[in-house]
Scaffold this active site. Structure first.
Site, PDB file in Angstrom:
ATOM      1  N   GLU A 165       0.837  -1.208   0.000  1.00  0.00           N
ATOM      2  CA  GLU A 165       0.000   0.000   0.000  1.00  0.00           C
ATOM      3  C   GLU A 165       0.868   1.253   0.000  1.00  0.00           C
ATOM      4  O   GLU A 165       1.838   1.334   0.750  1.00  0.00           O
ATOM      5  CB  GLU A 165      -0.899  -0.015   1.237  1.00  0.00           C
ATOM      6  CG  GLU A 165      -1.851   1.170   1.287  1.00  0.00           C
ATOM      7  CD  GLU A 165      -2.890   1.014   2.380  1.00  0.00           C
ATOM      8  OE1 GLU A 165      -3.544  -0.040   2.471  1.00  0.00           O
ATOM      9  OE2 GLU A 165      -3.042   1.973   3.169  1.00  0.00           O
TER      10      GLU A 165
ATOM     11  N   PHE B 226      -0.908   7.174  16.335  1.00  0.00           N
ATOM     12  CA  PHE B 226      -1.960   6.866  15.373  1.00  0.00           C
ATOM     13  C   PHE B 226      -2.828   5.700  15.871  1.00  0.00           C
ATOM     14  O   PHE B 226      -4.048   5.713  15.721  1.00  0.00           O
ATOM     15  CB  PHE B 226      -1.299   6.535  14.027  1.00  0.00           C
ATOM     16  CG  PHE B 226      -2.277   6.222  12.949  1.00  0.00           C
ATOM     17  CD1 PHE B 226      -3.159   7.197  12.502  1.00  0.00           C
ATOM     18  CD2 PHE B 226      -2.346   4.956  12.392  1.00  0.00           C
ATOM     19  CE1 PHE B 226      -4.084   6.918  11.509  1.00  0.00           C
ATOM     20  CE2 PHE B 226      -3.264   4.666  11.396  1.00  0.00           C
ATOM     21  CZ  PHE B 226      -4.138   5.646  10.954  1.00  0.00           C
TER      22      PHE B 226
ATOM     23  N   HIS C 128      -0.637  -7.975   3.338  1.00  0.00           N
ATOM     24  CA  HIS C 128      -0.718  -6.621   2.778  1.00  0.00           C
ATOM     25  C   HIS C 128       0.184  -5.735   3.629  1.00  0.00           C
ATOM     26  O   HIS C 128       0.023  -5.673   4.851  1.00  0.00           O
ATOM     27  CB  HIS C 128      -2.177  -6.138   2.856  1.00  0.00           C
ATOM     28  CG  HIS C 128      -2.410  -4.790   2.259  1.00  0.00           C
ATOM     29  ND1 HIS C 128      -2.495  -4.577   0.898  1.00  0.00           N
ATOM     30  CD2 HIS C 128      -2.578  -3.569   2.832  1.00  0.00           C
ATOM     31  CE1 HIS C 128      -2.719  -3.300   0.649  1.00  0.00           C
ATOM     32  NE2 HIS C 128      -2.773  -2.663   1.809  1.00  0.00           N
TER      33      HIS C 128
HETATM   34  P1  FAD Z   1     -17.273   0.632   7.277  1.00  0.00           P
HETATM   35  O1  FAD Z   1     -16.774  -0.743   7.106  1.00  0.00           O
HETATM   36  O2  FAD Z   1     -18.338   1.118   6.391  1.00  0.00           O
HETATM   37  O3  FAD Z   1     -17.796   0.842   8.764  1.00  0.00           O
HETATM   38  C1  FAD Z   1     -16.899   0.840   9.854  1.00  0.00           C
HETATM   39  C2  FAD Z   1     -17.683   0.695  11.155  1.00  0.00           C
HETATM   40  O4  FAD Z   1     -18.651   1.726  11.259  1.00  0.00           O
HETATM   41  C3  FAD Z   1     -18.464  -0.564  11.274  1.00  0.00           C
HETATM   42  O5  FAD Z   1     -17.665  -1.618  11.738  1.00  0.00           O
HETATM   43  C4  FAD Z   1     -19.555  -0.167  12.216  1.00  0.00           C
HETATM   44  O6  FAD Z   1     -19.110  -0.133  13.519  1.00  0.00           O
HETATM   45  C5  FAD Z   1     -19.834   1.230  11.850  1.00  0.00           C
HETATM   46  N1  FAD Z   1     -20.965   1.309  10.919  1.00  0.00           N
HETATM   47  C6  FAD Z   1     -20.927   1.821   9.669  1.00  0.00           C
HETATM   48  N2  FAD Z   1     -22.140   1.716   9.102  1.00  0.00           N
HETATM   49  C7  FAD Z   1     -22.971   1.153  10.017  1.00  0.00           C
HETATM   50  C8  FAD Z   1     -24.314   0.792  10.005  1.00  0.00           C
HETATM   51  N3  FAD Z   1     -25.114   0.999   8.962  1.00  0.00           N
HETATM   52  N4  FAD Z   1     -24.832   0.235  11.121  1.00  0.00           N
HETATM   53  C9  FAD Z   1     -24.048   0.008  12.193  1.00  0.00           C
HETATM   54  N5  FAD Z   1     -22.740   0.329  12.252  1.00  0.00           N
HETATM   55  C10 FAD Z   1     -22.190   0.891  11.179  1.00  0.00           C
HETATM   56  N6  FAD Z   1      -9.230   5.858   5.205  1.00  0.00           N
HETATM   57  C11 FAD Z   1      -9.127   6.813   4.236  1.00  0.00           C
HETATM   58  O7  FAD Z   1      -9.597   7.951   4.443  1.00  0.00           O
HETATM   59  N7  FAD Z   1      -8.509   6.559   3.043  1.00  0.00           N
HETATM   60  C12 FAD Z   1      -7.998   5.335   2.733  1.00  0.00           C
HETATM   61  O8  FAD Z   1      -7.459   5.143   1.642  1.00  0.00           O
HETATM   62  C13 FAD Z   1      -8.096   4.292   3.727  1.00  0.00           C
HETATM   63  N8  FAD Z   1      -7.625   3.032   3.477  1.00  0.00           N
HETATM   64  C14 FAD Z   1      -7.813   2.041   4.405  1.00  0.00           C
HETATM   65  C15 FAD Z   1      -7.403   0.740   4.094  1.00  0.00           C
HETATM   66  C16 FAD Z   1      -7.590  -0.295   5.013  1.00  0.00           C
HETATM   67  C17 FAD Z   1      -7.138  -1.697   4.634  1.00  0.00           C
HETATM   68  C18 FAD Z   1      -8.196  -0.026   6.275  1.00  0.00           C
HETATM   69  C19 FAD Z   1      -8.379  -1.133   7.289  1.00  0.00           C
HETATM   70  C20 FAD Z   1      -8.610   1.267   6.599  1.00  0.00           C
HETATM   71  C21 FAD Z   1      -8.442   2.316   5.677  1.00  0.00           C
HETATM   72  N9  FAD Z   1      -8.876   3.619   5.942  1.00  0.00           N
HETATM   73  C22 FAD Z   1      -8.744   4.604   4.974  1.00  0.00           C
HETATM   74  C23 FAD Z   1      -9.475   3.958   7.253  1.00  0.00           C
HETATM   75  C24 FAD Z   1     -11.015   3.876   7.240  1.00  0.00           C
HETATM   76  O9  FAD Z   1     -11.523   4.852   6.355  1.00  0.00           O
HETATM   77  C25 FAD Z   1     -11.513   4.138   8.654  1.00  0.00           C
HETATM   78  O10 FAD Z   1     -11.159   3.087   9.497  1.00  0.00           O
HETATM   79  C26 FAD Z   1     -13.015   4.467   8.778  1.00  0.00           C
HETATM   80  O11 FAD Z   1     -13.264   4.901  10.102  1.00  0.00           O
HETATM   81  C27 FAD Z   1     -13.955   3.321   8.499  1.00  0.00           C
HETATM   82  O12 FAD Z   1     -14.048   3.035   7.157  1.00  0.00           O
HETATM   83  P2  FAD Z   1     -14.566   1.560   6.732  1.00  0.00           P
HETATM   84  O13 FAD Z   1     -14.617   1.450   5.273  1.00  0.00           O
HETATM   85  O14 FAD Z   1     -13.809   0.565   7.482  1.00  0.00           O
HETATM   86  O15 FAD Z   1     -16.062   1.682   7.283  1.00  0.00           O
END
Ligand code: FAD
Length: 306
Positions: A21, A223, A273
């Protein structure tokens, strides 16, 4: 007994796949460093490389530029990260279309963090996708993309419990996710327990451990506290007193990451990864230890001349 360890088999490299990444560089100097890193890691033939997307789409143009350069100048398969933050569905669909037109076939679909910063309450943008699961569905409606999603071995800080967290992952899988990549972690038992929980919930996609080589312990500790990843006391102790000793810090970081990755290999993990932080050295060294040698691996696998 030791020679029978899986991680010590001579053919181990051929059984392991890695991805790297990167984040999109802000300055020309950072761009040059990223390119040195890409050039060093490319011969290891990663499964794919991914490029992050800054909060609120702040890196949109830089992410697109970096992905385009990878497509144009290397044989690597880029995966574009994409978030739902501060953009309505039309805008997000527009970015998906732009990537698709360039030839991007892989995405890392994320909800993202609130633009006010990690810890602030997340509010979906009006008319936007509400979370990662909705973004996965939107991508899948567009094309049969390879879609990675996030997973949290220590659960996402916003998840009230593991059941909710796993349910969120399940929704992403049901909507078409290909694999999950985990938040970084330092305790392999947490990862293993999470994978077991996911399997019990009927989630069968690969859950690839996200490995963060510790280039700067203080930054990682800072972080970690914000993103819900736990820094164990033993890890803090290993880096204690090394703030002003970069050489020893780097050696300890390599040892720590190698210990973690080799242990995961022993537990049967075959995909990794790496959060490279745009630096090649630690990721390269760890790959070397697990038998990933790029061209050298090809030479070693070739039959001996008669
Ligand atoms: P989601 O999987 O959509 O949700 C995370 C959590 O939110 C869920 O587990 C749940 O607790 C809660 N939640 C969401 N929707 C609901 C619902 N409808 N009902 C109940 N609970 C809900 N951030 C960036 O800005 N840019 C990046 O490029 C980036 N890359 C990443 C790559 C990886 C591999 C990882 C692990 C994280 C990355 N992040 C990035 C960080 C990520 O954006 C944050 O962790 C963010 O807070 C959650 O995004 P997510 O897609 O995991 O959310």
């Amino acid at each position: 007994m030791n020679q029978f360890r899986f991680s010590r088999r001579p053919d181990i490299g051929g059984k392991i796949r890695v991805s790297f990444e990167f984040f999109p560089p802000k300055t020309d100097e950072m761009e040059a460093r990223l390119w040195e890193t890409v050039t060093r890691l490319a011969p290891l033939k990663p499964h794919f490389v991914s490029v992050t997307y800054g909060a609120g789409g702040s890196t949109r143009e830089r992410t697109i530029r970096t992905v385009r350069r990878i497509l144009n100048e290397t044989d690597l398969l880029p995966a574009a990260h994409l978030t739902c933050v501060d953009a309505d569905q039309e805008a997000v669909d527009g970015v998906i279309g732009e990537f698709a037109a360039m030839g991007v076939k892989r995405f890392v679909a994320l909800r993202g963090d609130p633009s006010e910063g990690v810890g602030a309450a997340y509010r979906p943008y009006p008319g936007g996708y509400a979370n990662g699961a909705e973004l996965v569905a939107a991508l899948k409606r567009t094309s049969d993309f390879d879609i990675s999603v996030s997973a949290y071995p220590e659960k996402h800080p916003e998840s009230p419990d593991f059941a909710t967290d796993i349910e969120m992952l399940k929704q992403k899988v049901d909507n078409g996710a290909t694999r999950a990549i985990t938040q970084f972690f330092f305790d392999n038992d947490l990862y293993e327990r999470y994978v077991e929980r996911a399997r019990r919930a009927g989630i069968y996609i690969p859950i690839v451990p996200g490995i963060l080589p510790v280039h700067n312990f203080n930054q990682v500790a800072n972080f970690s506290s914000r993103c819900g990843a736990h820094v164990p006391d033993w890890l803090a102790e290993r880096f204690e007193g090394l703030d002003k000793d970069p050489q020893t810090h780097a050696l300890v970081a390599a040892a720590v990451a190698a210990e973690q990755v080799l242990d995961l290999v022993e537990r049967g993990v075959t995909d990794f990864h790496f959060y490279t932080m745009n630096r090649a050295d630690l990721a390269f060294a760890i790959c070397h230890m697990i038998g990933i040698r790029g061209d050298l691996a090809v030479k070693r696998a070739a039959p001996a001349a008669a």
